[in-house]
Design an enzyme around this catalytic site. Structure first.
Site, PDB file in Angstrom:
ATOM      1  CG  ASP A 553     -21.938  50.894  69.402  1.00  0.00           C
ATOM      2  OD1 ASP A 553     -22.243  51.989  69.902  1.00  0.00           O
ATOM      3  OD2 ASP A 553     -22.741  50.164  68.781  1.00  0.00           O
ATOM      4  CG  HIS A 556     -25.039  48.036  77.488  1.00  0.00           C
ATOM      5  ND1 HIS A 556     -24.332  49.212  77.289  1.00  0.00           N
ATOM      6  CD2 HIS A 556     -26.151  48.136  76.734  1.00  0.00           C
ATOM      7  CE1 HIS A 556     -25.004  49.988  76.465  1.00  0.00           C
ATOM      8  NE2 HIS A 556     -26.109  49.368  76.103  1.00  0.00           N
ATOM      9  CG  ASP A 678     -24.164  58.243  71.749  1.00  0.00           C
ATOM     10  OD1 ASP A 678     -24.293  58.156  70.529  1.00  0.00           O
ATOM     11  OD2 ASP A 678     -23.447  57.472  72.424  1.00  0.00           O
TER      12      ASP A 678
END
Length: 1546
Positions: A553, A556, A678
């Site tokens: 999760d 980045h 999402d």
């Protein structure tokens, strides 16, 4: 059965980087049988100097340790390619690097010992092997189903039925959002306790999870995937109270103090809005602006934020002056000189106030420019004191301290100016960010519209979680109790810690926060936060215990070293862990950095991000796979080999058959979702009907694919994962899922799509064609070998598409049969009432009323092997049609792919090197010569003619087409248009095979015909692939055959040496118009292609004998070498061999150096060839009479009526020169040479018996290799040589000395009858005496000393000297200054006659040549400092420039390649003379290797696969250069031969 070892080649560049397109190293899973990764390294690459390759690949049975590297010593070897074999036994992200001692610059003095170097770390990712029950599941076969775990209900009741329904739809992996106990927000990603499972879902905790995973795998055939959350923890995680150091607080991150104070003040300001008379319920933008404007007064000014930026002038000035008064000073590194302003102490007093302040800003701040707290920016008093001392002097009694204080105050006030500007910029950012966030959260239609500002609904989202004050937290410093929350920043650098000290996004309010999540502070490693690393390590190991795959999760925002460490921990538990990542860096290179280092299996991408059919088509194309008909870089067939001693390989291994593969360029792999948890559902974002075509398009892609609960069921909108409390419902969880049309959504069709997707992934269907037409996207995915496939027609449903069939044109599947699997449309009630009904269910999440139904009337019409598909009138948006396809013409009994690559080595295995000249090469002129003008090279429309008619011509074009999969190349278009290229290749080979002497070409001709016949029937769109396969296999077989026919030095040599050796095959072949003999057809050596390929222009005495040692002797082609020596010896006349042979019919004798190069080759032949001195006794017929200058035609009875031995020939050359030559060329005049003046035809050569030097030529001719005659009447240069080089040319002196010394030695050994020669006076001169004279006089005549004081020892005119420390190019020429020119000729003499040179002088001169003349590939032919230097050659220039018109500057600066070989041979020889240790000797070889880089690159990049004749300045392209020249390659083969001999001596 013979076992086969699979090998993947990983070539490393000179600096240790992987030489693989794209640089991403992705290897398949080793499975049950490990394979080999073979590192290949040129034997004298830079990294081989005291070098080591370090790898951390684990061995079998060994646990992976990232920091445990195994060392492989790199033993330098100039003539070999090193091979390091590393077994690949497990999946993961592995690393390698090299260490080495950098090569120092070449110097004539002792080298400075450099510091050891270490390359960057490179990564090799190995695909995990996922096993489901008894079979392996490749990543591209995964069909993943996402669920938000908390909506599944309590285990096992709700879970079991949903898992059954997921499995029933053909999915094979389930992605669970985190299963842990959640924090107070109830978000699945805000974890309260990472080590405990949610008791509401799993009453029995870990045991329930273990049972669930067991049931999934054994009962439902599903693998498990779960999220791991490494970035943050729930804001109310209890363990934070014990360990607040796990987060960023003012104690662990003091630079956040200003952000915390601002955050607190903003919260307080929000509570005071009403009392301040400001709006609390924003009705419009004016209300919002009033509140934002109030921040300046009630927040920014109130907390005196400026103090965080500025230097406190009074206190800092006092500290500086106190240090000055006590005499304490310290200059920073570099002092004042290294400051950006420059200048020493004296210059400081002249600095402006700005310069003084800037000096302190850059070099005098205690902690740099970081803001660690209020007034934390301070000047280092000692540096300030040093500046003050420079300005006013040292403090002494009576010094004016007040004046010093005023100066310091002024400087510090100036220093604050940029800090105040920084403050103003940050304040502006704060106001802008707060305004933007308030507008979104309070006013925007697409925002949450939070309503009035209250204590429960504060003005801002806080950036900090404040821990409660209790008995546990009281033990900590109060500063540690406010922990920064995690969040994200638009377009931020993913590799930068947004809570770190290097920037201020939390102060500038640039973070979009997750107020329920505390950001975790890992530091640089476990030592910085032991508890956190240990705690999270337990967490990931627990997850790896049960789950086959992870989804990282918020990857980045996860520090790379953190993710790397925890994935290593997880892989210790489960080595074949698949890892997917939510990674949105906005930069593909940054994505690669994460993927390489972490070994990510795939990045999550989503089809629902597309806003149109066109964009959806683009995304599907990106993830669809390789284009149909893609080229194969790994052609196996006969290229499988049994290892031989052709390279240096670590360790011992049995002689297994090897399947050698190159590492294919790999894109970033994707987990392509039709929709994620999402994002919005099709019913929200598009048209609900698009659910079906969108899903079908995703399932056709050659990658992992996925979906989410609610997608198949047609949920009306995204499921809000934080606040939603209802549980899932699905029609597919209530009973058996039947493939095909049905109620409740698309589950029945999805089952079919998933089954096909999994099958295609397992079997390797990796070629895809995607076509977009209006509202339609079609996808055809096929297997690269069997050509079986599946074809999809998808009618997308974006808003506004209506209900028509979209008007898709009939689809033509060329050469392809198809049968329907089914056609379906999705019908959805997406009206307001249906949506309200779905939302009204308080217990379950339900979908919109929907069903799929079969579509009838899809038309398939067969037209031979073609198929035409037409959709019916009823094919509305939301419809798909699916077909199974196959290509009948590809159904070969052996498998078409297997057949076309088989048998090549046998077919080409009887060819000799002359056969291979025809098979591989022949330029256009050669081809036309051999066919009496009928045939030339092939010309490709929109591309142009091939450079060769043979296979190399095709391969030069195909190599990059294959490497980069250039299916749009003109050659591919041409092949799709017709089979002319096939006809040419086969027809040419058949025609040649029928010619006399070429019977061995019959087998290759038959092989090509059979293979091309097999592919003629396939659809034309596949022809480029199969044409390339056949040409590649044929070319490789011919190449291997060629290498096998060379000597062992070539067979075992590095690839560059083999490429050079094949130039001998390029240049040596039968040419009707240019045999070596007037009446006998034999192969001849071309000077260069295509310029010097046929007729009189092919065979040049000088070129042949400069090239012969390398191209023929050093490659083991002794018969061809002997034939050329015999042919030229037969036409000896005037004591010279001709420069232009003209098959012996019309030889021209105008090259003074040719006989000396021939004598050098005869000498080399005697030393290289076994029993080589026997050549001296070999008889040759004489074209002219011995010692007789009478000319007569070749068919005159006197021609070839006499015989001489080669020994006689050698003696005649020496004797004629000793007694002097003087003759006028036969047929002198315009017919012989239209450029030359009459006096130029006179040839005179004589020996100065005082020195032994041979003089010759005149200012009217040019008798050495620098033989350009002026041609321009306009410029007045016609008949004026560009470089006459009369006198005693240095290379002729060296060659003559070499020859004379050699025959002297032979005479002493009784192998040469003559003891000497007679001079022009008839006096006997022994060879020894002649050689001694040359040696005694050589350096006196040629050397120009470095110091003028030494001139008296040498024959030097100081007034003419241009450069010292070199050897003259000429001695006593017609223009004295030409003697002193620095040219590239004296290294020739150094190579063949090293004992003429004092080693110190010689090496020094070579160093100057290296610095001044050496270009990227060639050697400048004249010193750039010379007034005559003109480095750009253009033969067609017809100007008035005397120096350059008509290319008169051919040898006045352009960089010629063949002298590079002699220069490097001389450099190696003389450098080794001063080397003693093995390390020093390796350095000498590596200096040579470094200087070969340009040539190595040039031969790879040239379509001619040779080295050009010359370049212009700095290696720039010269259009008039012959692109492949015999001597350019031959002289470098000479170098390798020397290197091998010198290495064995050392």
């Amino acid at each position: 059965m013979e076992s086969t070892r699979q090998v993947y080649l990983l070539p490393l560049t000179d600096d240790g980087a992987p030489d693989v397109p794209g640089g991403y190293l992705y290897l398949p899973s080793p499975g049950d049988t490990p394979y080999t990764l073979r590192f290949t390294i040129d034997g004298t690459s830079s990294i081989c100097r005291q070098g080591s390759l370090w790898v951390n690949f684990p061995e079998a049975g060994q646990e992976f340790d990232r920091y445990k590297f195994k060392e492989f010593k790199l033993k330098a070897d100039f003539n070999r390619t090193l091979e390091i074999d590393v077994p690949i036994v497990s999946a993961g992200a592995f690393a390698f690097y090299t260490t080495y001692m950098p090569l120092p610059d070449l110097t004539t003095s002792s080298s400075r010992i450099p510091e050891p170097m270490r390359t960057e770390v490179y990564y090799v990712d190995v695909e995990p092997r996922l096993r489901l029950n008894s079979y392996t599941l490749p990543l591209d076969a995964l069909s993943i189903f996402s669920v938000v775990s908390k909506f599944m209900g309590m285990y096992p009741e709700g879970w079991e039925k949903h898992l059954r329904g997921i499995s029933g739809r053909g999915y094979n992996m389930v992605h669970f959002t985190p299963l842990q106990t959640r924090g107070e927000s109830n978000s699945p990603y805000s974890l309260y306790d990472q080590l405990s499972f949610d008791s509401e879902m799993f009453p029995n905790g870990e045991q329930d999870v273990a049972n669930m995973i067991g049931s999934m795998e054994e009962k439902h055939h599903l693998l498990g995937l779960t999220d791991i959350v490494l970035n943050h923890t729930a804001n109310n995680s209890k363990w934070l109270e014990e360990h607040p150091e796990a987060g960023y607080n003012v104690e662990t991150a003091p630079w956040l103090e200003s952000a915390l104070e601002l955050d607190t003040a903003l919260l307080q300001y929000g509570e005071e809005l009403e009392s301040l008379g400001l709006p609390t319920d924003f009705k419009n933008i004016d209300d919002l602006l009033k509140v934002v404007d109030g921040i300046k007064e009630h927040v920014i000014s109130k907390i005196q934020l400026w103090e965080y930026f500025a230097v406190d002038v009074p206190s800092n000035s006092k500290s500086v002056v106190d240090a000055w008064m006590s005499g304490e000073t310290r200059l920073p590194d570099g002092g004042f000189d290294a400051s950006m302003m420059g200048g020493g102490v004296d210059a400081v007093k002249q600095w402006s106030l700005y310069q003084k302040a800037d000096f302190l800003k850059n070099k005098g701040m205690k902690n740099g420019l970081r803001i660690d707290g209020r007034l934390s920016r301070t000047v280092d008093p000692l540096v300030g004191s040093a500046l003050l001392t420079a300005l006013v002097g040292r403090y002494e009694e009576g010094s004016d301290a007040r004046h010093a204080m005023n100066i310091t105050n002024d400087i510090l006030n100036e220093l604050n100016l940029p800090f105040y500007r920084e403050y103003d910029a940050d304040v502006a950012a704060i106001l802008d960010q707060v305004k933007g966030r308030l507008k979104y959260t309070r006013l925007d239609d697409n925002g949450p519209k939070l309503g009035p500002v209250t204590r429960a609904n504060p003005l801002i989202e806080s950036y900090f979680s404040r821990l409660p004050l209790n008995e546990t937290t009281k033990r900590h410093n109060p500063k540690s109790l406010a922990l920064v929350n995690n969040g994200w920043i638009w377009a931020a650098d993913a590799l930068k810690d947004n809570a770190g000290p290097d920037w201020r996004p939390y102060l500038r309010r640039e973070v979009i926060p997750w107020s329920d999540c505390v950001k975790l502070r890992y530091g640089s490693g476990p030592q910085d936060n032991p508890y956190l690393w240990e705690f999270m390590g337990k967490y990931v190991r627990l997850m790896a215990k049960y789950f086959a795959a992870f989804r990282i999760d918020n990857c980045h925002s996860t520090p790379l070293h953190v993710a790397e460490y925890f994935l290593d921990e997880a892989r210790k538990v489960r080595p074949d862990l698949a890892v997917f990542a939510e990674l949105f860096t906005g930069n593909e290179q940054t994505d690669y950095a994460f993927v390489k280092r972490l070994g990510l299996s795939a990045l999550i991408r989503e089809a629902m991000q597309a806003w149109s059919t066109q964009e959806l088509s683009r995304i599907v194309h990106k993830h669809g796979g390789r284009p149909i008909g893609s080229f194969e870089i790994n052609v196996l067939g006969d290229e499988n080999k049994v290892p031989t001693e052709t390279s240096l390989t670590n360790g011992n291994h049995p002689s297994l058959k090897e399947e050698v593969k190159r590492i294919r360029e790999s894109p970033l792999h994707a987990l392509f979702m039709d929709c994620t948890h999402d994002n919005e559902m099709p019913a929200q974002k598009r048209d609900a009907r698009d659910t079906l075509p969108n899903a079908a398009l995703v399932s056709m892609c050659a990658c992992s694919t996925g979906s989410v609960m609610g997608y198949d069921e047609i949920y009306p909108h995204i499921v809000e994962i934080v606040h939603e409390t209802r549980h899932y419902s699905s029609a597919y969880s209530e009973g058996k899922v039947v493939a095909g049309a049905g109620e409740g959504g698309i589950g029945g069709v999805k089952k079919l799509l998933n089954q096909i997707h999994t099958m295609m992934g397992k079997d390797g269907y990796d070629e895809t064609h995607i076509h977009h037409e209006g509202e339609f996207i079609t996808v055809h995915r096929v297997h690269p070998d069997s050509r079986k496939g599946y074809f999809l027609i998808a009618h997308t449903a974006f808003p506004g598409y209506g209900n028509s069939n979209g008007g898709l044109s009939p689809v033509h599947l060329t050469g392809t049969k198809a049968k329907p699997i089914g056609a379906w449309t999705l019908e959805v009630d997406a009206g307001r009432e249906a949506r309200e009904a779905a939302d009204a269910n308080k217990q379950f999440l339900i979908g919109l009323p929907a069903h799929t139904k079969d579509i009838k009337g899809v038309s398939l019409v067969a037209d031979g092997d073609d198929t035409i598909i037409t959709i019916p009138d009823f094919f509305p948006p939301g419809s798909i049609a699916l077909f199974e396809t196959w290509i009948p013409s590809a159904e070969h009994s052996e498998g078409l792919g297997n057949f076309v690559v088989s048998g090549a080595d046998e077919a080409f295995g009887e060819l000799d090197l002359i056969d291979l000249n025809s098979v591989l090469y022949r330029c256009d002129a050669e081809e036309r010569d051999s066919s009496s003008g009928k045939d030339g090279v092939y010309s490709i429309p929109d591309h142009g003619p091939l450079v060769y008619a043979g296979l190399q011509g095709w391969w030069s074009v195909l190599e990059n087409i294959i490497k980069y999969n250039e299916l749009g190349h003109p050659l591919c278009n041409h092949l799709r248009s017709g089979q002319w290229a096939l006809d040419f290749v086969v027809g040419r080979m058949e025609r040649i095979s029928k010619q006399e002497g070429y019977h061995r070409l019959h087998k290759p001709a038959m092989w090509l015909k059979e293979r091309f016949d097999a592919v003629r029937v396939i659809p034309s769109f596949l022809l480029p692939r199969y044409f390339a396969l056949i040409i590649q296999v044929a070319f490789n077989a011919a190449w291997r055959r060629g290498i096998a026919l060379f000597g062992s030095n070539i067979q075992q040599g590095q690839k560059f040496l083999q490429e050079l050796a094949m130039v001998s095959v390029q240049h040596t072949g039968y040419v009707k118009s240019a045999s070596l003999w007037p009446t006998k057809m034999v192969p001849s050596l071309a000077a260069g292609l295509p310029h010097f390929s046929v007729e009189w222009a092919r065979c040049w005495g000088r070129d042949v004998f400069i090239s012969l040692r390398g191209l023929l002797l050093c490659t083991g082609r002794y018969d061809e070498a002997k034939e050329h020596i015999m042919a030229f010896a037969s036409v000896l006349k005037h004591g010279m061999v001709p420069n232009l042979l003209s098959s012996g019919a019309l030889p021209r004798y105008n090259s003074r150096d040719s006989p000396w190069f021939m004598l050098q080759d005869i000498q080399d032949y005697s030393k290289i060839v076994p029993d080589g001195t026997d050549l001296l006794k070999t008889k040759v017929p004489r074209r002219f009479l011995p010692y007789d200058d009478t000319w007569f035609p070749h068919d005159d009875p006197r021609a070839y009526s006499k015989e001489s031995t080669i020994e006689d020939i050698v003696q005649e050359i020496l004797q004629r020169h000793a007694s002097g030559l003087s003759f006028r060329e036969y047929n002198a005049g315009p017919e012989l040479d239209m450029q030359m003046k009459p006096e130029g035809f006179q040839i005179d050569v004589n020996v100065d018996w005082e020195t032994g030097l041979i003089f010759g030529g005149s200012q009217s001719n040019c008798g050495t290799w620098m033989d350009k005659m002026g041609e321009s009447e306009k410029a007045g240069s016609k008949g004026v040589p560009g470089t006459p080089r009369d006198g005693a040319a240095v290379e002729i002196t060296g060659l003559a000395y070499s020859a004379i010394s050699w025959v002297a030695a032979l005479h002493r050994e009784g192998k040469y009858a003559h003891s000497g020669v007679k001079n022009s006076q008839g006096q006997e001169v022994s060879f020894k005496d002649w050689a001694d004279k040359i040696k005694a006089s050589f350096e006196k005549c040629y050397y120009i000393p470095t110091e003028p004081k030494e001139d008296a020892k040498f024959d030097v005119n100081p007034e003419v000297v241009n450069r010292r420390g070199i050897y003259k190019d000429l001695y006593k020429s017609g223009k004295e200054y030409e003697d002193y020119q620095l040219r590239c000729n004296f290294p020739i003499a150094m190579t063949v006659a090293p004992d003429l040179f004092t080693s110190e002088y010689g090496l020094g001169a070579l160093k100057i040549v290296d610095d001044v003349l050496r270009g990227p590939t060639g050697m400048a032919t004249l010193d750039p400092s010379d007034a005559n230097y003109r480095p750009y050659y253009n033969n067609s220039e017809d100007s008035t420039d005397f120096a350059t018109s008509k290319g008169r500057n051919y040898h006045q600066g352009p960089e010629w390649l063949w002298p590079t070989g002699f220069f490097l041979r001389a450099l190696l020889k003389f450098d080794l003379m001063r080397k003693n240790t093995p390390e020093e000797k390796i350095e000498a070889f590596q200096q040579i290797e470094r200087r070969l880089k340009g040539c190595k690159r040039a031969i790879k990049e040239s379509p001619w696969r040779g080295l050009t004749e010359l370049t212009n300045k700095d290696g720039s392209y010269c259009a008039d250069s012959s692109p492949t020249q015999a001597w350019s390659a031959g002289c470098l083969i000479d170098l390798f031969h020397d290197a091998s001999a010198l290495a064995s001596e050392g």
